[in-house]
Design a protein around this motif. Structure first.
Motif, PDB file in Angstrom:
ATOM      1  N   UNK A 193       0.835  -1.214   0.000  1.00 12.66           N
ATOM      2  CA  UNK A 193       0.000   0.000   0.000  1.00 12.66           C
ATOM      3  C   UNK A 193       0.865   1.258   0.000  1.00 12.66           C
ATOM      4  N   UNK A 194       2.157   1.108  -0.205  1.00  8.74           N
ATOM      5  CA  UNK A 194       3.079   2.234  -0.036  1.00  8.74           C
ATOM      6  C   UNK A 194       2.806   3.405  -0.967  1.00  8.74           C
ATOM      7  N   UNK A 231       6.592  -0.362   5.856  1.00  8.81           N
ATOM      8  CA  UNK A 231       6.921   1.040   5.558  1.00  8.81           C
ATOM      9  C   UNK A 231       8.247   1.134   4.829  1.00  8.81           C
ATOM     10  N   UNK A 232       8.258   1.896   3.753  1.00 12.06           N
ATOM     11  CA  UNK A 232       9.439   2.003   2.897  1.00 12.06           C
ATOM     12  C   UNK A 232       9.636   3.481   2.553  1.00 12.06           C
ATOM     13  N   UNK A 233      10.090   4.225   3.565  1.00 12.64           N
ATOM     14  CA  UNK A 233      10.281   5.668   3.384  1.00 12.64           C
ATOM     15  C   UNK A 233       9.257   6.511   4.114  1.00 12.64           C
ATOM     16  N   UNK A 234       8.123   5.895   4.505  1.00 12.24           N
ATOM     17  CA  UNK A 234       7.097   6.646   5.227  1.00 12.24           C
ATOM     18  C   UNK A 234       7.552   6.993   6.647  1.00 12.24           C
ATOM     19  N   UNK A 280      -1.678   2.427   6.940  1.00 15.39           N
ATOM     20  CA  UNK A 280      -1.601   0.959   6.901  1.00 15.39           C
ATOM     21  C   UNK A 280      -1.932   0.252   8.208  1.00 15.39           C
ATOM     22  N   UNK A 281      -2.264   0.981   9.256  1.00 18.45           N
ATOM     23  CA  UNK A 281      -2.428   0.348  10.563  1.00 18.45           C
ATOM     24  C   UNK A 281      -3.904   0.138  10.896  1.00 18.45           C
ATOM     25  N   UNK A 299       6.494  -9.300  -3.205  1.00 22.23           N
ATOM     26  CA  UNK A 299       5.771  -8.081  -2.822  1.00 22.23           C
ATOM     27  C   UNK A 299       5.641  -7.204  -4.048  1.00 22.23           C
ATOM     28  N   UNK A 300       4.410  -6.887  -4.422  1.00 24.30           N
ATOM     29  CA  UNK A 300       4.155  -6.035  -5.590  1.00 24.30           C
ATOM     30  C   UNK A 300       3.731  -4.648  -5.130  1.00 24.30           C
ATOM     31  N   UNK A 301       3.978  -3.661  -6.001  1.00 29.70           N
ATOM     32  CA  UNK A 301       3.563  -2.296  -5.689  1.00 29.70           C
ATOM     33  C   UNK A 301       4.553  -1.535  -4.844  1.00 29.70           C
ATOM     34  N   UNK A 302       5.793  -1.981  -4.813  1.00 27.38           N
ATOM     35  CA  UNK A 302       6.828  -1.310  -4.040  1.00 27.38           C
ATOM     36  C   UNK A 302       8.088  -1.271  -4.901  1.00 27.38           C
ATOM     37  N   UNK A 303       8.949  -0.289  -4.664  1.00 24.78           N
ATOM     38  CA  UNK A 303      10.058  -0.042  -5.581  1.00 24.78           C
ATOM     39  C   UNK A 303      11.300  -0.845  -5.224  1.00 24.78           C
TER      40      UNK A 303
END
Length: 338
Positions: free
Chosen positions: A17-18, A66-69, A78-79, A234-238
């Motif tokens: 969901x990032x 979390x990837x940068x958030x 996301x919680x 994991x899809x939708x993440x860089x």
């Protein structure tokens, strides 16, 4: 008591969901993911058969990580609370399909409104959330240890190491890389744990990775089963999709792998859990009875008197991811002086 049953470490894709800009957008992804995953469990049970009683899902199966958030951004995006309708769906599914389901998510707690926790759960076949475990060791997520004194004013110490006594045996959860911390499993074994439900998201390496070694080690030294579920990418993440993919498995209490998936979405990691055999194994006088031979008093003073990573690290501090890095750097600096 169901003395012998099948467990499944379901290997399923995680939809991140990032990139979502709003809570509504991320929640819609979570809803779609849950519908897909419940369909996969239903289909898996249809194929495996009625002996399937326990399903373990990968780490943060609804959101990714979390990837940068910032902490606040991830909290908003996301919680979930445990009374969220998504959990009502899982509970109804467990009742309808006579299944226990375990997974892992990012949790909100009104007692600590500035934080979130990474939590594992077990929902039983009567639709009750019978166990919730909050991760105690994390690099970038808040833990009860970071607010230890305040946390213990709200929850008692036993809540840190929950074990559920069920018809499937005594179940406990281990979150992700905590499989590398033998103290977590040991404290759960002290409370009777027999089957460790390990939600993970890790490299499915062709080599024997650290986590792979740890899963077998925890099974051997704890004389318990490990049901370890990994993501199927994991899809939708860089970053590359299949970086966390493969090798979900069930490990026998003597350390050998009973079943193991390769890569991609899979129900291959399923096998029988024989609680009677485990209890018989634990009841024998032998060199291999590592639980009965434990001498905790030898180690207690060292754990009591020596501190590495400090408790209450969030106290009077501005909450940010930089705080985790600075705290660990201080610990390393202190240890280097020794």
């Amino acid at each position: 008591m169901i003395k012998r049953y099948k467990a499944l470490a379901l290997q399923t894709e995680c939809k991140a969901v990032n990139t979502c800009k709003t809570r509504d957008e991320s929640y819609a992804i979570m809803q779609r993911s849950l519908v897909r995953i419940l369909d996969e469990i239903r289909g898996s049970k249809g194929f495996i058969g009625p002996d399937l009683k326990l399903v373990v899902l990968p780490e943060y199966f609804l959101t990714s990580f979390p990837f940068g958030e910032t902490l606040q951004q991830w909290k908003n995006k996301a919680c979930l609370k445990t009374d969220d309708p998504l959990f009502d769906q899982i509970k109804a599914f467990c009742i309808a399909n006579s299944l226990f389901v375990s997974g892992n998510f990012y949790e909100l707690d009104d007692n600590f409104p500035d934080l979130y926790f990474q939590s594992s759960f077990i929902i039983d076949d009567e639709g009750q959330m019978i166990l919730k475990y909050r991760r105690l060791n994390s690099m970038f997520a808040p833990t009860p240890h970071d607010i230890f004194d305040e946390y213990l004013k709200v929850y008692d110490y036993e809540s840190l190491f929950p074990v559920a006594d069920t018809k499937l045996g005594k179940l406990a959860c281990i979150a992700s890389e905590e499989i590398l911390y033998p103290e977590v499993a040991r404290c759960l074994v002290m409370r009777g744990a027999e089957v460790f439900l390990h939600s993970s998201s890790e490299a499915g390496s062709a080599q024997l990775s650290h986590k792979e070694v740890a899963k077998r080690a925890r099974a051997i030294e704890s004389m318990g089963y490990v049901v370890s579920s990994n993501s199927a990418g994991i899809s939708g993440i860089k970053f590359p999709f299949a970086s966390t993919d493969g090798l979900s498995k069930i490990v026998h209490f003597e350390g050998h792998v009973l079943s193991e998936a390769l890569t991609g979405g899979s129900m291959v990691a399923n096998s029988y859990i024989d609680i009677d055999a485990l209890r018989d194994y634990r009841s024998k006088v032998s060199m291999q009875n590592y639980i009965a031979r434990q001498r905790f008093e030898l180690y207690a003073p060292s754990y009591t008197n020596i501190t590495h990573y400090p408790p209450n690290s969030f106290k009077d501090q501005k909450l940010s991811k930089d705080l985790f890095i600075k705290t660990q750097a201080k610990v390393i600096q202190k240890l280097s002086k020794k």
